[in-house]
Design a protein around this motif. Structure first.
Motif, PDB file in Angstrom:
ATOM      1  N   GLU A 257       0.829  -1.212   0.000  1.00 49.60           N
ATOM      2  CA  GLU A 257       0.000   0.000   0.000  1.00 49.60           C
ATOM      3  C   GLU A 257       0.858   1.255   0.000  1.00 49.60           C
ATOM      4  O   GLU A 257       0.562   2.229  -0.682  1.00 49.60           O
ATOM      5  N   LYS A 258       1.943   1.212   0.771  1.00 49.77           N
ATOM      6  CA  LYS A 258       2.853   2.353   0.848  1.00 49.77           C
ATOM      7  C   LYS A 258       3.518   2.602  -0.514  1.00 49.77           C
ATOM      8  O   LYS A 258       3.658   3.745  -0.949  1.00 49.77           O
ATOM      9  N   GLU A 259       3.890   1.535  -1.192  1.00 53.22           N
ATOM     10  CA  GLU A 259       4.511   1.665  -2.513  1.00 53.22           C
ATOM     11  C   GLU A 259       3.514   2.203  -3.536  1.00 53.22           C
ATOM     12  O   GLU A 259       3.871   3.015  -4.391  1.00 53.22           O
ATOM     13  N   ALA A 260       2.259   1.793  -3.439  1.00 50.87           N
ATOM     14  CA  ALA A 260       1.232   2.300  -4.354  1.00 50.87           C
ATOM     15  C   ALA A 260       1.031   3.798  -4.145  1.00 50.87           C
ATOM     16  O   ALA A 260       0.919   4.563  -5.111  1.00 50.87           O
ATOM     17  N   LYS A 261       1.001   4.226  -2.891  1.00 46.05           N
ATOM     18  CA  LYS A 261       0.845   5.646  -2.581  1.00 46.05           C
ATOM     19  C   LYS A 261       2.060   6.430  -3.073  1.00 46.05           C
ATOM     20  O   LYS A 261       1.921   7.530  -3.619  1.00 46.05           O
TER      21      LYS A 261
END
Length: 63
Positions: free
Chosen positions: A18-22
Motif C-alpha cells: 500500500e505504501k509503494e502504491a501511494k
C-alpha cells in the motif's frame, strides 16, 4: 493441508504494498521537473492575464 503463514509478516507485506502504491501516485502527481512546473505557471499567468483583459470594466458602475 493448508499452508501455514505468519500473519505479522503478511500484514507488513500488505502495508509495504500500500505504501509503494501511494508513493507511485505521489511520483506521478508531484514528480514534474522544475522546467515543466515553470512552463505551466507561465502558461497559467498568460491565460489569466488574457482573461482579465477581456473583462468589461465600468459598465456596471455607471448604472
Amino acid at each position: 493441508m493448508a499452508e501455514i503463514i505468519n500473519l505479522r509478516a503478511a500484514r507488513k507485506a500488505k502495508a509495504r504494498g500500500e505504501k509503494e502504491a501511494k508513493a507511485e501516485e505521489n511520483r506521478i502527481l508531484f514528480g514534474r521537473p522544475k522546467k515543466a512546473k515553470t512552463l505551466a505557471e507561465r502558461k497559467k499567468a498568460i491565460e489569466v492575464s488574457r482573461h482579465e483583459g477581456h473583462k468589461l470594466v465600468g459598465r456596471d458602475e455607471e448604472g
